[in-house]
Scaffold this motif. Structure first.
Motif, PDB file in Angstrom:
ATOM      1  N   SER A   5       0.876  -1.333  -0.488  1.00 54.43           N
ATOM      2  CA  SER A   5      -0.238  -0.149   0.092  1.00 54.43           C
ATOM      3  C   SER A   5       0.723   1.272   0.289  1.00 54.43           C
ATOM      4  O   SER A   5       1.730   1.342  -0.112  1.00 54.43           O
ATOM      5  CB  SER A   5      -0.834  -0.274   1.187  1.00 54.43           C
ATOM      6  OG  SER A   5      -1.506   1.014   1.791  1.00 54.43           O
ATOM      7  N   SER A  12      -5.202   1.995  -2.543  1.00 51.00           N
ATOM      8  CA  SER A  12      -4.942   0.847  -1.108  1.00 51.00           C
ATOM      9  C   SER A  12      -5.941   1.208  -0.700  1.00 51.00           C
ATOM     10  O   SER A  12      -6.247  -0.055   0.499  1.00 51.00           O
ATOM     11  CB  SER A  12      -3.281   0.733  -0.994  1.00 51.00           C
ATOM     12  OG  SER A  12      -2.934   1.063  -2.392  1.00 51.00           O
ATOM     13  N   GLU A  16      -7.392  -2.140   1.699  1.00 49.45           N
ATOM     14  CA  GLU A  16      -7.313  -2.659   2.693  1.00 49.45           C
ATOM     15  C   GLU A  16      -9.017  -2.346   3.845  1.00 49.45           C
ATOM     16  O   GLU A  16      -9.705  -3.215   4.321  1.00 49.45           O
ATOM     17  CB  GLU A  16      -6.360  -1.450   3.815  1.00 49.45           C
ATOM     18  CG  GLU A  16      -6.299  -2.065   5.523  1.00 49.45           C
ATOM     19  CD  GLU A  16      -5.212  -1.382   6.283  1.00 49.45           C
ATOM     20  OE1 GLU A  16      -4.974   0.017   5.205  1.00 49.45           O
ATOM     21  OE2 GLU A  16      -5.238  -0.908   7.091  1.00 49.45           O
ATOM     22  N   PRO A  56      -2.857  -0.598  -5.399  1.00 51.01           N
ATOM     23  CA  PRO A  56      -1.956  -1.991  -4.321  1.00 51.01           C
ATOM     24  C   PRO A  56      -1.901  -3.125  -4.923  1.00 51.01           C
ATOM     25  O   PRO A  56      -1.544  -3.199  -6.394  1.00 51.01           O
ATOM     26  CB  PRO A  56      -3.655  -1.696  -3.819  1.00 51.01           C
ATOM     27  CG  PRO A  56      -4.248  -1.807  -4.435  1.00 51.01           C
ATOM     28  CD  PRO A  56      -4.158  -0.980  -5.156  1.00 51.01           C
TER      29      PRO A  56
END
Ligand SMILES: N[C@@H](CCC(=O)N[C@@H](CS)C(=O)NCC(=O)O)C(=O)O
Length: 215
Positions: A5, A12, A16, A56
């Motif tokens: 990330s 990203s 997450e 990501p």
């Protein structure tokens, strides 16, 4: 599971937030990044796995994938519950459309206003991009007039747009305060533990450079 990330990577952040919503344990590793030189040098795993050399990037055993939307699909297959694509065919199609539009239509206009990039735009381009953003906010406010989340139930579309709209606000091209449904949706989103955690980290990072961002 490892997620590469960046401290201000909204793509990203999407991945997450989704992993946390699904209760999946993920080790998040920030690749080298700073506000001046951005993503340099490239992390070796990112360079190896993603031909675009972007975060990501997700590694889960033998699975090595990249792109936030591809990661959404993987997480959904891996942990179907709680479902983050809506249940009905129509709502799923809408969620996928809105998730894609946020990434590929809304965010590219936002990023034009990142300090250092705006100066390359002429006045007409700036006005056109601002008009498109205003229209996008108004359309989103309309969608939200009869529902709590963009495609009915909380979905990847909400995660994508929240991350992108957060970015828009801190660089100064967020919506005005005259769109009540959008505002209520943002409040609802910002109360989710996943959003508080992930966007809170980004807020702290930006704050350490004197940049004010808010959930
Ligand atoms: N479509 C990709 C976009 C990913 C992307 O643009 N990542 C940015 C950070 S948010 C990046 O890694 N940029 C690398 C660079 O600017 O060198 C996704 O959804 O993951």
């Amino acid at each position: 599971m490892r997620l590469y990330s960046g401290p201000v990577s909204m793509f990203s952040a999407k991945a997450e937030i989704a992993a946390i919503e699904k209760n999946i344990d993920v080790a998040v590793e920030f690749v080298p990044f700073n506000l001046a030189t951005l993503y340099a040098p490239k992390h070796p795993d990112v360079e190896r796995i993603n031909p675009k050399q972007e975060v990501p990037v997700l590694i889960d055993g033998a699975v090595e994938i990249y792109d936030s939307t591809q990661i959404f699909e993987y997480l959904e297959d891996l942990a179907p519950q709680p479902a983050l694509w809506p249940e009905t065919l129509e709502a799923r199609a809408l969620a996928r459309r809105l998730e894609m539009e946020s990434d590929e239509f809304f965010f590219p206009d936002v990023i034009r206003f990142m300090p250092g990039r705006g100066s390359k735009l002429n006045n007409n381009e700036i006005e056109d991009a601002k008009a498109r953003l205003r229209a996008y906010y108004a359309a989103t406010n309309n969608i939200l007039s009869d529902r709590h989340y963009l495609a009915g139930s909380f979905s990847y579309a909400d995660i994508a747009f929240y991350a992108a709209e957060f970015f828009a606000r801190f660089i100064g091209v967020g919506p005005k305060n005259d769109l009540p449904h959008l505002q209520s949706w943002r409040t609802r989103m910002s109360q989710r533990a996943s959003v508080k955690l992930v966007m809170g980290k980004m807020t702290d990072y930006l704050g350490s450079f004197g940049i004010k961002a808010e959930l």
